[in-house]
Design an enzyme around this catalytic site. Structure first.
Site, PDB file in Angstrom:
ATOM      1  N   GLY A  70      -6.713 -20.560 119.994  1.00  0.00           N
ATOM      2  CA  GLY A  70      -6.270 -19.575 119.022  1.00  0.00           C
ATOM      3  C   GLY A  70      -7.154 -18.346 119.072  1.00  0.00           C
ATOM      4  O   GLY A  70      -7.325 -17.640 118.077  1.00  0.00           O
ATOM      5  N   THR A 101      -4.940 -25.918 109.208  1.00  0.00           N
ATOM      6  CA  THR A 101      -4.419 -26.737 108.111  1.00  0.00           C
ATOM      7  C   THR A 101      -2.955 -27.057 108.381  1.00  0.00           C
ATOM      8  O   THR A 101      -2.353 -26.549 109.320  1.00  0.00           O
ATOM      9  CB  THR A 101      -4.537 -26.007 106.765  1.00  0.00           C
ATOM     10  OG1 THR A 101      -3.796 -24.776 106.830  1.00  0.00           O
ATOM     11  CG2 THR A 101      -5.984 -25.692 106.434  1.00  0.00           C
ATOM     12  N   SER A 152     -11.437 -29.943 108.382  1.00  0.00           N
ATOM     13  CA  SER A 152     -11.548 -29.502 106.996  1.00  0.00           C
ATOM     14  C   SER A 152     -10.481 -28.462 106.706  1.00  0.00           C
ATOM     15  O   SER A 152     -10.157 -27.632 107.561  1.00  0.00           O
ATOM     16  CB  SER A 152     -12.932 -28.902 106.710  1.00  0.00           C
ATOM     17  OG  SER A 152     -13.010 -28.417 105.372  1.00  0.00           O
ATOM     18  N   ASN A 181     -10.906 -26.154 104.703  1.00  0.00           N
ATOM     19  CA  ASN A 181     -11.633 -24.910 104.486  1.00  0.00           C
ATOM     20  C   ASN A 181     -12.993 -25.028 105.154  1.00  0.00           C
ATOM     21  O   ASN A 181     -13.704 -26.014 104.941  1.00  0.00           O
ATOM     22  CB  ASN A 181     -11.778 -24.640 102.988  1.00  0.00           C
ATOM     23  CG  ASN A 181     -12.327 -23.254 102.694  1.00  0.00           C
ATOM     24  OD1 ASN A 181     -13.440 -22.917 103.070  1.00  0.00           O
ATOM     25  ND2 ASN A 181     -11.543 -22.446 102.012  1.00  0.00           N
ATOM     26  N   HIS A 241      -4.490 -15.811  96.996  1.00  0.00           N
ATOM     27  CA  HIS A 241      -4.578 -15.381  98.390  1.00  0.00           C
ATOM     28  C   HIS A 241      -3.687 -14.168  98.621  1.00  0.00           C
ATOM     29  O   HIS A 241      -2.884 -13.780  97.763  1.00  0.00           O
ATOM     30  CB  HIS A 241      -4.164 -16.510  99.337  1.00  0.00           C
ATOM     31  CG  HIS A 241      -5.176 -17.598  99.459  1.00  0.00           C
ATOM     32  ND1 HIS A 241      -5.253 -18.644  98.576  1.00  0.00           N
ATOM     33  CD2 HIS A 241      -6.165 -17.806 100.377  1.00  0.00           C
ATOM     34  CE1 HIS A 241      -6.242 -19.458  98.923  1.00  0.00           C
ATOM     35  NE2 HIS A 241      -6.809 -18.969 100.015  1.00  0.00           N
ATOM     36  N   LYS A 259       0.315 -15.232 102.997  1.00  0.00           N
ATOM     37  CA  LYS A 259       0.029 -16.659 103.156  1.00  0.00           C
ATOM     38  C   LYS A 259       1.298 -17.474 102.932  1.00  0.00           C
ATOM     39  O   LYS A 259       2.022 -17.264 101.954  1.00  0.00           O
ATOM     40  CB  LYS A 259      -1.061 -17.101 102.177  1.00  0.00           C
ATOM     41  CG  LYS A 259      -1.525 -18.539 102.386  1.00  0.00           C
ATOM     42  CD  LYS A 259      -2.747 -18.841 101.534  1.00  0.00           C
ATOM     43  CE  LYS A 259      -3.178 -20.298 101.663  1.00  0.00           C
ATOM     44  NZ  LYS A 259      -3.559 -20.647 103.044  1.00  0.00           N
ATOM     45  N   GLY A 266      -4.426 -25.290 101.066  1.00  0.00           N
ATOM     46  CA  GLY A 266      -5.071 -26.541 101.447  1.00  0.00           C
ATOM     47  C   GLY A 266      -6.392 -26.731 100.751  1.00  0.00           C
ATOM     48  O   GLY A 266      -6.792 -27.856 100.422  1.00  0.00           O
TER      49      GLY A 266
END
Length: 237
Positions: A7, A76, A98, A100, A130, A134, A140
Site C-alpha cells: 500500500g 481494518t 491493530s 489503530n 472522522h 471515511k 474500528g
C-alpha cells in the site's frame, strides 16, 4: 530496519516510506512497478508493514510465512475468514494486528477499562469523529475501545447511535459516529454517574503518528516468539 511496505502509494504508505530509521526494501502497490508482494525479494527485508487493504491479508500472510518475516497489519475491516488466515499465520511468524496504530489510543483503551472497573454502575458513551470521506462507521478504533470496556462488564450491549423513545439501559455502551470536514480522528469516552463524569479523549493531529506506530510495532515483534500481538501488548511491556 529494512521494510517491505504494501500500500506504498497510499497516503499512509507514503508516510511509512518517509520515516527515519527505516529503509524501504520494496514499495508494493497496484499503481507502482511492484504490484504484488510475491514479486519482492524476501532476503532484502526484515519485516512487512501493510497499509493496503484487508483483502490483501491472504497474499501477505502466505509471503510472510514462506519467508519467515514478521508482519504488521495496519489495515481494518478484516472479514472473519481473513482474520482466521492472519491467526493461522501467527502460528508460524510474529504478527501484529491493530485497528489503530496509535500508542496514545492504546493508552486510552487501558484507561477506559480501568475507569469502567472503578465505576461499575456508570453510564458509558463513546463518541468518534472522522473526516467526511471515511467509509466505515463506527470506526474500528471505537469498537476496539468498546470491546476493551466490555471485558470489564458482563452482558454489555453496544448501541450504535440513539433514537426512539426507549430509556437507556445500564448494560449499554453507546457508540456514536460523526463525519465532517477533514478531521483525522478523535475518540472520546465518557464515564458518568449521577454525581460525576470522567471524559477521556485522544485526538490525532497528524496521520504520521499511525506510520510511526506501525514501525514501533514492527520493532516490537521483531525477534519475538511467533504469535498474534496488538497494541495492548505494547502498552503492557
Amino acid at each position: 530496519m529494512r521494510v517491505i511496505v504494501t500500500g506504498a502509494a497510499g497516503r499512509m504508505g507514503q508516510h511509512v516510506c518517509s520515516l527515519d530509521g527505516l529503509t524501504v526494501a520494496a514499495k508494493v502497490d497496484p499503481t507502482l512497478e511492484i504490484k504484488s508482494i510475491s514479486a519482492c525479494s524476501p532476503e532484502a527485508a526484515d519485516g512487512i508493514i501493510d497499509f493496503s487493504h484487508h483483502t490483501a491479508a491472504a497474499e501477505i500472510c502466505d509471503f510472510a510465512v514462506k519467508n519467515h518475516i514478521p508482519v504488521v497489519f495496519a489495515t481494518t475491516g478484516q472479514t472473519p475468514d481473513e482474520f482466521e488466515i492472519i491467526k493461522k499465520a501467527a502460528e508460524s511468524v510474529p504478527v501484529f494486528l491493530s485497528a489503530n496504530m496509535s500508542l496514545g489510543v492504546a493508552t486510552l483503551c487501558a484507561l477506559a477499562r480501568q475507569a469502567a472497573a472503578a465505576f461499575p454502575d456508570a453510564d458509558i458513551e463513546i463518541v468518534e469523529c472522522h473526516h467526511n470521506r471515511k467509509l466505515d462507521a463506527p470506526s474500528g478504533t471505537a469498537l476496539m475501545i468498546a470491546n476493551e470496556i466490555a471485558e470489564e462488564r458482563e452482558n454489555s450491549q453496544f448501541v450504535f447511535g440513539r433514537s426512539g423513545q426507549a430509556k437507556r439501559e445500564k448494560n449499554e455502551i453507546g457508540i456514536h459516529a460523526l463525519r465532517m470536514g477533514n478531521i483525522i480522528g478523535e475518540h472520546a469516552v465518557m464515564i458518568s454517574t449521577d454525581t460525576q463524569r470522567i471524559t477521556l479523549k485522544h485526538e490525532a493531529m497528524d496521520r504520521k503518528l499511525f506510520a510511526e506506530g506501525a514501525l514501533c510495532a514492527l520493532q516490537f515483534i521483531s525477534g519475538r516468539e511467533n504469535g498474534l500481538y496488538d497494541m495492548k501488548d505494547m502498552v503492557r511491556r
